[in-house]
Scaffold this motif. Structure first.
Motif, PDB file in Angstrom:
ATOM      1  N   HIS A  32       0.853  -1.193   0.000  1.00 25.87           N
ATOM      2  CA  HIS A  32       0.000   0.000   0.000  1.00 25.87           C
ATOM      3  C   HIS A  32       0.885   1.238   0.000  1.00 25.87           C
ATOM      4  O   HIS A  32       2.114   1.143   0.093  1.00 25.87           O
ATOM      5  N   HIS A  33       0.239   2.401  -0.083  1.00 26.50           N
ATOM      6  CA  HIS A  33       0.962   3.617  -0.433  1.00 26.50           C
ATOM      7  C   HIS A  33       1.624   4.354   0.715  1.00 26.50           C
ATOM      8  O   HIS A  33       2.353   5.326   0.477  1.00 26.50           O
ATOM      9  N   HIS A  34       1.419   3.970   1.951  1.00 25.44           N
ATOM     10  CA  HIS A  34       1.940   4.753   3.070  1.00 25.44           C
ATOM     11  C   HIS A  34       3.460   4.833   3.032  1.00 25.44           C
ATOM     12  O   HIS A  34       4.147   3.859   2.718  1.00 25.44           O
ATOM     13  N   THR A  88      -6.337   0.936   3.734  1.00 21.40           N
ATOM     14  CA  THR A  88      -6.475   1.850   2.588  1.00 21.40           C
ATOM     15  C   THR A  88      -7.363   1.151   1.562  1.00 21.40           C
ATOM     16  O   THR A  88      -7.553  -0.065   1.615  1.00 21.40           O
ATOM     17  N   HIS A 101      -5.140  -1.345  -0.765  1.00 25.33           N
ATOM     18  CA  HIS A 101      -4.213  -2.272  -0.109  1.00 25.33           C
ATOM     19  C   HIS A 101      -4.348  -3.670  -0.730  1.00 25.33           C
ATOM     20  O   HIS A 101      -5.449  -4.145  -0.987  1.00 25.33           O
TER      21      HIS A 101
END
Length: 254
Positions: free
Chosen positions: A53-55, A112, A115
């Motif tokens: 995911h983008h975190h 998210t 995800h």
């Protein structure tokens, strides 16, 4: 396949997987330095980077690793992950030649909306969706989405090694004990975690079977969890119970 958790940042784990021929992949490198150090000390060749995911604490080192080692970066279809070279989606099988490995891509919206997790080779690389004795916060998704995601993961083989993105097990366990104080499997797991952490060792990976026996977020249909939810006015259905658990965990301090 050898599975190695690399501590990073405050409490993250970057997962390093390699075979006996020293071909390696890394999952969710929040920073590059721990990966570079492990590759050098173990004599490994990096072949791919996998992102869930983008975190930033999961992708922060991916660009540097991609450029330094000239490797592909696999990620969900999310414009916020601009370091990706390849996009993967739910139901696809990621087949890597070096190291030789196959991973099923499972979409798990909740923490998210985009995800994903990678399941295969006896491991579940689950980012911030499933934690040992807990689950991720709902930053973008709904309780319905997150519960459905967790139920998909719960259907994997019980001996699957759960490789989570953070060392949250002890704190999650303190909350879990307020839900099921008489759960013997949970007490045994927390004793194990205490010994591991006292020796400065990771509490991960954990087996999925252990999580099914101990993790309240995977046990919303168990009698003890239903009773706790009934006492807190949320026993009507599994989604309501999950939402009550997640809300309680969000404000839990101990």
């Amino acid at each position: 396949m050898h599975v190695v958790p690399l501590p990073a940042l405050a409490d993250n784990y970057i997962w390093l997987l390699h075979d006996d021929s020293r071909q390696a992949i890394v999952v969710d490198p929040g920073e590059a330095a721990p990966v570079e150090a492990a590759l050098q000390s173990r004599g490994l060749t990096l072949r791919a980077v996998l992102l869930t995911h983008h975190h930033a604490d999961h992708i922060g080192g991916a660009g540097r690793l991609r450029d330094t080692y000239d490797v592909p970066v696999y990620a969900p279809n999310d414009a916020r992950i601009d370091v990706a070279t390849h996009r993967v989606a739910d139901g696809e099988i990621l087949r890597l030649q070096y190291p030789s490995a196959h991973f099923e891509i499972i979409a798990v919206p909740g923490h998210t909306l985009t995800h994903i997790v990678y399941a295969g080779e006896g491991v579940l690389l689950c980012g911030d969706t499933l934690f040992s004795l807990g689950c991720g916060r709902l930053f973008e998704g709904t309780p319905t989405q997150m519960l459905s995601s967790l139920q998909r993961l719960a259907s994997l083989p019980g001996d699957t090694l759960v490789c989570c993105g953070h060392e949250y097990t002890a704190a999650n366990g303190r909350f879990a004990q307020t839900i099921e104080p008489e759960n013997a499997a949970l007490k045994q797991r927390l004793d194990e975690v205490a010994r591991l952490r006292a020796d400065h060792r990771p509490s991960l990976p954990a087996t999925l079977s252990s999580e099914l026996a101990c993790n309240p977020f995977l046990r919303v249909d168990s009698a003890n969890v239903i009773e706790w939810c009934r006492q807190h006015g949320a026993a009507n259905d599994s989604v309501a119970r999950f939402a009550a658990l997640r809300s309680a965990k969000d404000v839990f301090r101990a």
